[in-house]
Design a protein around this motif. Structure first.
Motif, PDB file in Angstrom:
ATOM      1  N   TRP A  15      -7.916   6.566   4.237  1.00 15.75           N
ATOM      2  CA  TRP A  15      -6.578   7.130   4.018  1.00 15.75           C
ATOM      3  C   TRP A  15      -6.014   7.721   5.305  1.00 15.75           C
ATOM      4  O   TRP A  15      -4.796   7.842   5.446  1.00 15.75           O
ATOM      5  CB  TRP A  15      -6.610   8.165   2.899  1.00 15.75           C
ATOM      6  CG  TRP A  15      -6.654   7.516   1.549  1.00 15.75           C
ATOM      7  CD1 TRP A  15      -7.746   7.296   0.771  1.00 15.75           C
ATOM      8  CD2 TRP A  15      -5.546   6.948   0.847  1.00 15.75           C
ATOM      9  NE1 TRP A  15      -7.381   6.641  -0.382  1.00 15.75           N
ATOM     10  CE2 TRP A  15      -6.040   6.417  -0.369  1.00 15.75           C
ATOM     11  CE3 TRP A  15      -4.184   6.839   1.112  1.00 15.75           C
ATOM     12  CZ2 TRP A  15      -5.226   5.797  -1.307  1.00 15.75           C
ATOM     13  CZ3 TRP A  15      -3.369   6.220   0.175  1.00 15.75           C
ATOM     14  CH2 TRP A  15      -3.887   5.707  -1.013  1.00 15.75           C
ATOM     15  N   GLU A  16      -6.857   8.061   6.271  1.00 14.16           N
ATOM     16  CA  GLU A  16      -6.382   8.546   7.578  1.00 14.16           C
ATOM     17  C   GLU A  16      -5.574   7.466   8.310  1.00 14.16           C
ATOM     18  O   GLU A  16      -4.749   7.779   9.155  1.00 14.16           O
ATOM     19  CB  GLU A  16      -7.550   8.984   8.462  1.00 14.16           C
ATOM     20  CG  GLU A  16      -8.124  10.323   8.127  1.00 14.16           C
ATOM     21  CD  GLU A  16      -7.238  11.498   8.523  1.00 14.16           C
ATOM     22  OE1 GLU A  16      -6.349  11.356   9.396  1.00 14.16           O
ATOM     23  OE2 GLU A  16      -7.441  12.572   7.944  1.00 14.16           O
ATOM     24  N   ASP A  17      -5.845   6.208   7.996  1.00 13.83           N
ATOM     25  CA  ASP A  17      -5.168   5.091   8.664  1.00 13.83           C
ATOM     26  C   ASP A  17      -3.893   4.646   7.950  1.00 13.83           C
ATOM     27  O   ASP A  17      -3.161   3.793   8.445  1.00 13.83           O
ATOM     28  CB  ASP A  17      -6.124   3.895   8.760  1.00 13.83           C
ATOM     29  CG  ASP A  17      -7.403   4.259   9.479  1.00 13.83           C
ATOM     30  OD1 ASP A  17      -7.316   4.794  10.603  1.00 13.83           O
ATOM     31  OD2 ASP A  17      -8.488   4.020   8.910  1.00 13.83           O
ATOM     32  N   VAL A  18      -3.623   5.208   6.793  1.00 13.96           N
ATOM     33  CA  VAL A  18      -2.437   4.821   6.023  1.00 13.96           C
ATOM     34  C   VAL A  18      -1.205   5.465   6.652  1.00 13.96           C
ATOM     35  O   VAL A  18      -1.159   6.671   6.870  1.00 13.96           O
ATOM     36  CB  VAL A  18      -2.585   5.224   4.536  1.00 13.96           C
ATOM     37  CG1 VAL A  18      -1.300   4.950   3.771  1.00 13.96           C
ATOM     38  CG2 VAL A  18      -3.756   4.476   3.906  1.00 13.96           C
ATOM     39  N   VAL A  19      -0.215   4.628   6.959  1.00 15.99           N
ATOM     40  CA  VAL A  19       1.004   5.117   7.608  1.00 15.99           C
ATOM     41  C   VAL A  19       2.211   5.090   6.689  1.00 15.99           C
ATOM     42  O   VAL A  19       3.209   5.764   6.955  1.00 15.99           O
ATOM     43  CB  VAL A  19       1.306   4.317   8.901  1.00 15.99           C
ATOM     44  CG1 VAL A  19       0.218   4.541   9.942  1.00 15.99           C
ATOM     45  CG2 VAL A  19       1.483   2.835   8.615  1.00 15.99           C
ATOM     46  N   ARG A  20       2.130   4.309   5.597  1.00 16.80           N
ATOM     47  CA  ARG A  20       3.291   4.165   4.714  1.00 16.80           C
ATOM     48  C   ARG A  20       2.810   3.891   3.296  1.00 16.80           C
ATOM     49  O   ARG A  20       1.886   3.102   3.086  1.00 16.80           O
ATOM     50  CB  ARG A  20       4.156   3.008   5.188  1.00 16.80           C
ATOM     51  CG  ARG A  20       5.373   2.733   4.353  1.00 16.80           C
ATOM     52  CD  ARG A  20       6.209   1.626   5.021  1.00 16.80           C
ATOM     53  NE  ARG A  20       7.325   1.249   4.190  1.00 16.80           N
ATOM     54  CZ  ARG A  20       7.377   0.151   3.452  1.00 16.80           C
ATOM     55  NH1 ARG A  20       6.372  -0.702   3.459  1.00 16.80           N
ATOM     56  NH2 ARG A  20       8.431  -0.126   2.717  1.00 16.80           N
ATOM     57  N   VAL A  21       3.457   4.544   2.329  1.00 16.11           N
ATOM     58  CA  VAL A  21       3.163   4.332   0.918  1.00 16.11           C
ATOM     59  C   VAL A  21       4.482   4.175   0.183  1.00 16.11           C
ATOM     60  O   VAL A  21       5.404   4.982   0.358  1.00 16.11           O
ATOM     61  CB  VAL A  21       2.376   5.529   0.320  1.00 16.11           C
ATOM     62  CG1 VAL A  21       2.149   5.341  -1.165  1.00 16.11           C
ATOM     63  CG2 VAL A  21       1.059   5.730   1.040  1.00 16.11           C
ATOM     64  N   VAL A  22       4.577   3.121  -0.622  1.00 16.86           N
ATOM     65  CA  VAL A  22       5.737   2.928  -1.500  1.00 16.86           C
ATOM     66  C   VAL A  22       5.215   2.969  -2.928  1.00 16.86           C
ATOM     67  O   VAL A  22       4.283   2.245  -3.272  1.00 16.86           O
ATOM     68  CB  VAL A  22       6.462   1.591  -1.229  1.00 16.86           C
ATOM     69  CG1 VAL A  22       7.659   1.443  -2.155  1.00 16.86           C
ATOM     70  CG2 VAL A  22       6.898   1.498   0.224  1.00 16.86           C
ATOM     71  N   VAL A  23       5.809   3.832  -3.729  1.00 17.78           N
ATOM     72  CA  VAL A  23       5.382   4.027  -5.106  1.00 17.78           C
ATOM     73  C   VAL A  23       6.503   3.566  -6.033  1.00 17.78           C
ATOM     74  O   VAL A  23       7.653   3.994  -5.890  1.00 17.78           O
ATOM     75  CB  VAL A  23       5.061   5.510  -5.382  1.00 17.78           C
ATOM     76  CG1 VAL A  23       4.615   5.711  -6.825  1.00 17.78           C
ATOM     77  CG2 VAL A  23       4.029   6.026  -4.408  1.00 17.78           C
ATOM     78  N   TYR A  24       6.148   2.695  -6.973  1.00 19.19           N
ATOM     79  CA  TYR A  24       7.085   2.228  -7.986  1.00 19.19           C
ATOM     80  C   TYR A  24       6.637   2.823  -9.315  1.00 19.19           C
ATOM     81  O   TYR A  24       5.544   2.532  -9.792  1.00 19.19           O
ATOM     82  CB  TYR A  24       7.072   0.704  -8.069  1.00 19.19           C
ATOM     83  CG  TYR A  24       7.412   0.033  -6.760  1.00 19.19           C
ATOM     84  CD1 TYR A  24       8.733  -0.158  -6.372  1.00 19.19           C
ATOM     85  CD2 TYR A  24       6.404  -0.388  -5.898  1.00 19.19           C
ATOM     86  CE1 TYR A  24       9.048  -0.763  -5.163  1.00 19.19           C
ATOM     87  CE2 TYR A  24       6.711  -0.995  -4.690  1.00 19.19           C
ATOM     88  CZ  TYR A  24       8.024  -1.178  -4.328  1.00 19.19           C
ATOM     89  OH  TYR A  24       8.319  -1.773  -3.129  1.00 19.19           O
TER      90      TYR A  24
END
Length: 75
Positions: A15-24
């Motif tokens: 999760w440290e490498d996650v830069v973008r999250v889109v939630v529907y």
């Protein structure tokens, strides 16, 4: 979140490498419940990813939520 964590791990990411999250979300009235879980998941992440959350009329397999994650590592 467990599924996403497993996929990230299998690819050598976290999760440290996650830069973008889109939630529907199928029902935006559930946002506070979702957000509580999301914040708990990312409580130890040094720089939380940017996030967009939108309500949609339907999702595949009649799901209540769909999450799109973009991870990035230099090198």
């Amino acid at each position: 979140f467990e599924n996403i964590s497993a996929i990230l791990s299998a690819c050598g990411y976290s999760w440290e490498d996650v830069v973008r999250v889109v939630v529907y979300l199928k029902d935006l009235s559930k946002f506070s419940d979702f957000n509580r879980l999301y914040q708990e998941l990312l409580k130890d992440v040094s720089v939380p990813p940017v996030r967009s959350t939108v309500e949609v009329s339907s999702l595949p397999l009649n799901a209540l939520v769909e999450i799109e994650v973009t991870a990035y590592k230099e090198g």
